[in-house]
Design a protein around this motif. Structure first.
Motif, mmCIF file in Angstrom:
data_model
loop_
_atom_site.group_PDB
_atom_site.id
_atom_site.type_symbol
_atom_site.label_atom_id
_atom_site.label_comp_id
_atom_site.label_asym_id
_atom_site.label_seq_id
_atom_site.Cartn_x
_atom_site.Cartn_y
_atom_site.Cartn_z
ATOM 1 N N MET A 1 0.902 -1.264 -0.161
ATOM 2 C CA MET A 1 0.328 -0.202 -0.177
ATOM 3 C C MET A 1 1.050 1.768 -0.284
ATOM 4 N N PRO A 2 0.589 2.198 -0.860
ATOM 5 C CA PRO A 2 1.780 3.312 -0.938
ATOM 6 C C PRO A 2 1.535 4.114 -0.021
ATOM 7 N N SER A 3 2.260 5.386 0.331
ATOM 8 C CA SER A 3 2.650 5.867 1.804
ATOM 9 C C SER A 3 1.710 6.988 1.660
ATOM 10 N N LEU A 4 1.317 8.117 2.515
ATOM 11 C CA LEU A 4 0.149 8.933 3.108
ATOM 12 C C LEU A 4 1.155 10.063 1.863
ATOM 13 N N LYS A 5 2.555 10.256 1.843
ATOM 14 C CA LYS A 5 2.453 11.232 0.978
ATOM 15 C C LYS A 5 2.669 11.465 -0.063
ATOM 16 N N GLU A 6 3.006 9.800 -1.028
ATOM 17 C CA GLU A 6 2.673 9.025 -1.929
ATOM 18 C C GLU A 6 1.455 9.764 -2.545
ATOM 19 N N VAL A 7 0.300 9.049 -2.124
ATOM 20 C CA VAL A 7 -0.870 9.523 -2.737
ATOM 21 C C VAL A 7 -1.688 10.798 -2.656
ATOM 22 N N LYS A 8 -1.051 11.822 -1.760
ATOM 23 C CA LYS A 8 -1.355 12.744 -1.495
ATOM 24 C C LYS A 8 -0.414 14.276 -2.728
ATOM 25 N N ASN A 9 0.898 13.777 -3.175
ATOM 26 C CA ASN A 9 1.776 13.766 -4.058
ATOM 27 C C ASN A 9 0.890 13.363 -5.682
ATOM 28 N N ARG A 10 0.657 11.864 -5.845
ATOM 29 C CA ARG A 10 -0.517 11.732 -6.635
ATOM 30 C C ARG A 10 -1.799 12.794 -6.844
ATOM 31 N N ILE A 11 -2.510 13.171 -5.867
ATOM 32 C CA ILE A 11 -3.602 13.733 -6.076
ATOM 33 C C ILE A 11 -3.328 15.381 -6.644
ATOM 34 N N THR A 12 -1.887 16.268 -5.739
ATOM 35 C CA THR A 12 -1.484 17.596 -6.355
ATOM 36 C C THR A 12 -1.796 17.564 -7.771
ATOM 37 N N SER A 13 -0.508 16.063 -8.055
ATOM 38 C CA SER A 13 -0.287 16.361 -8.975
ATOM 39 C C SER A 13 -1.510 16.203 -10.529
ATOM 40 N N VAL A 14 -2.628 15.254 -9.691
ATOM 41 C CA VAL A 14 -3.865 15.129 -10.926
ATOM 42 C C VAL A 14 -4.402 16.870 -10.555
ATOM 43 N N MET A 15 -4.657 17.144 -9.444
ATOM 44 C CA MET A 15 -5.231 18.730 -9.915
ATOM 45 C C MET A 15 -4.516 19.315 -10.801
ATOM 46 N N SER A 16 -3.687 19.255 -10.549
ATOM 47 C CA SER A 16 -2.567 20.432 -11.434
ATOM 48 C C SER A 16 -3.041 20.001 -13.471
ATOM 49 N N THR A 17 -3.032 18.252 -13.050
ATOM 50 C CA THR A 17 -3.177 18.171 -14.946
ATOM 51 C C THR A 17 -4.885 18.757 -15.128
ATOM 52 N N GLN A 18 -5.657 18.491 -14.398
ATOM 53 C CA GLN A 18 -7.083 18.589 -14.672
ATOM 54 C C GLN A 18 -7.230 20.511 -14.661
ATOM 55 N N GLN A 19 -6.100 21.061 -13.852
ATOM 56 C CA GLN A 19 -6.579 22.773 -14.485
ATOM 57 C C GLN A 19 -5.798 22.795 -15.591
ATOM 58 N N ILE A 20 -5.373 22.271 -16.114
ATOM 59 C CA ILE A 20 -4.545 22.293 -17.226
ATOM 60 C C ILE A 20 -5.440 21.728 -18.553
ATOM 61 N N THR A 21 -6.144 20.797 -18.694
ATOM 62 C CA THR A 21 -6.987 20.272 -19.615
ATOM 63 C C THR A 21 -8.635 21.071 -19.515
ATOM 64 N N LYS A 22 -8.963 21.669 -18.029
ATOM 65 C CA LYS A 22 -10.075 22.023 -18.222
ATOM 66 C C LYS A 22 -9.367 23.860 -18.233
ATOM 67 N N ALA A 23 -8.144 24.068 -18.396
ATOM 68 C CA ALA A 23 -7.653 25.683 -19.652
ATOM 69 C C ALA A 23 -7.669 25.451 -21.053
ATOM 70 N N MET A 24 -7.411 24.512 -21.621
ATOM 71 C CA MET A 24 -6.998 23.391 -22.669
ATOM 72 C C MET A 24 -8.634 23.979 -22.872
ATOM 73 N N LYS A 25 -9.469 23.047 -22.115
ATOM 74 C CA LYS A 25 -11.134 23.236 -22.954
ATOM 75 C C LYS A 25 -11.052 24.440 -23.468
ATOM 76 N N MET A 26 -11.597 25.270 -22.726
ATOM 77 C CA MET A 26 -11.896 26.988 -22.236
ATOM 78 C C MET A 26 -11.087 27.823 -23.679
ATOM 79 N N VAL A 27 -9.677 27.330 -24.228
ATOM 80 C CA VAL A 27 -9.697 28.018 -25.095
ATOM 81 C C VAL A 27 -9.995 27.219 -26.811
ATOM 82 N N ALA A 28 -9.814 25.970 -26.530
ATOM 83 C CA ALA A 28 -10.766 25.370 -28.019
ATOM 84 C C ALA A 28 -11.748 25.512 -28.190
ATOM 85 N N ALA A 29 -12.223 25.867 -26.587
ATOM 86 C CA ALA A 29 -13.952 26.732 -27.156
ATOM 87 C C ALA A 29 -13.698 28.033 -28.464
#
Length: 295
Positions: A1-29
């Motif tokens: 099982m991954p440690s709490l720090k590893e899971v928290k880092n992954r959550i932060t990374s995915v949230m950053s990616t989600q913000q980028i894809t959301k911004a790219m969607k708005m630009v494409a629109a």
């Protein structure tokens, strides 16, 4: 099982990616609205001009003075104009066009390709990179048309194609691109640019239109046909631009949704890991207390 720090880092990374894809969607629109307006405005004009062009070619083929635009020659040398995008992250947009060109070569021009008589004129960096890396015979002078998509620049590219066809450098010119239907749907189109295919006429000639030529037929045809070909090519580029923005908007919307689903799983995993860590600490404290009692 991954440690709490590893899971928290992954959550932060995915949230950053989600913000980028959301911004790219708005630009494409935003880009899609502009490109959709342009293609909607030019389509009726291009379709009517293309119908006139085919009728003129049919009328000319029935007369004694046939123009060289519509003369069918033996297909020894073929030019394929392929329209892709400059950037990725637009789903299967570029893959569909490239596969369409490869299928066209395999099904219709395999003999010419084996002799090295198939040339590709790519528009867009993705198609240019693909065909140059695979040692296809290419013309890359107009690969950057998207950087300044104006009718003047498109006219220069079409002038080269017309002059090359007239000089006998190519016997046939095909155009492959994605046509914009709606945000989620692009239609792969393969059209013959040269020689011009005359309009099909019925037995009673109901589909053929008679024209009055002023000042004369030759001057009208030599002026109208190149203009029509340039409009058709410009329309294809605008269609591809709108289709690209629609495909990118759809892809980024799906990526944003997938990031949201992944965040749910990661947060659930984080909570489970934290609960397991707390339970373990409680058990250790209880075990230590029991050990002290028995001591």
């Amino acid at each position: 099982m991954p440690s709490l720090k590893e899971v928290k880092n992954r959550i932060t990374s995915v949230m950053s990616t989600q913000q980028i894809t959301k911004a790219m969607k708005m630009v494409a629109a935003a880009k899609l609205r502009r490109s959709q307006d342009r293609i909607t405005q030019i389509r009726p004009f291009a379709q009517k001009l293309n119908a006139i062009l085919k009728n003129l070619s049919a009328a000319q083929s029935n007369s004694d003075d046939e123009n060289w635009y519509s003369i069918a020659r033996e297909e020894k040398k073929v030019l394929i104009v392929v329209i892709s995008s400059d950037r990725g992250l637009c789903g299967s947009f570029n893959t569909t066009v490239i596969k369409g060109v490869l299928r066209l070569i395999d099904e219709k021009y395999s003999a010419q390709h084996a002799k090295g008589n198939v040339t590709v004129l790519p528009v867009g960096r993705k198609a240019t990179d693909f065909f140059t890396k695979r040692k296809f015979q290419t013309v890359t002078d107009y690969a950057t048309l998207y950087s300044s998509l104006t009718f003047e620049n498109v006219s220069n590219a079409m002038d080269y194609i017309i002059e090359a066809f007239k000089a006998g450098k190519y016997d046939k010119v095909e155009l492959v691109y994605n046509e914009f239907k709606n945000v989620a749907t692009q239609i792969l189109r393969t059209e013959q640019l040269l020689p011009i295919i005359p309009a099909q006429t019925t037995d009673n000639n109901t589909n053929q239109t008679d024209y009055i030529y002023l000042p004369n037929q030759e001057e009208i045809i030599t002026g109208l046909i190149p203009k029509s070909l340039k409009v058709q090519f410009f329309k294809a580029l605008l269609d591809s631009s709108a289709a690209e923005n629609g495909a990118r908007m759809t892809a980024m919307d799906k990526a944003t949704e997938n990031a949201g689903e992944l965040l749910k799983q990661l947060r659930l995993s984080y909570n489970r890991t934290r609960q397991a860590a707390i339970t373990k600490e409680i058990l250790e404290i209880v075990g230590g207390a029991e050990a002290l009692k028995s001591a």
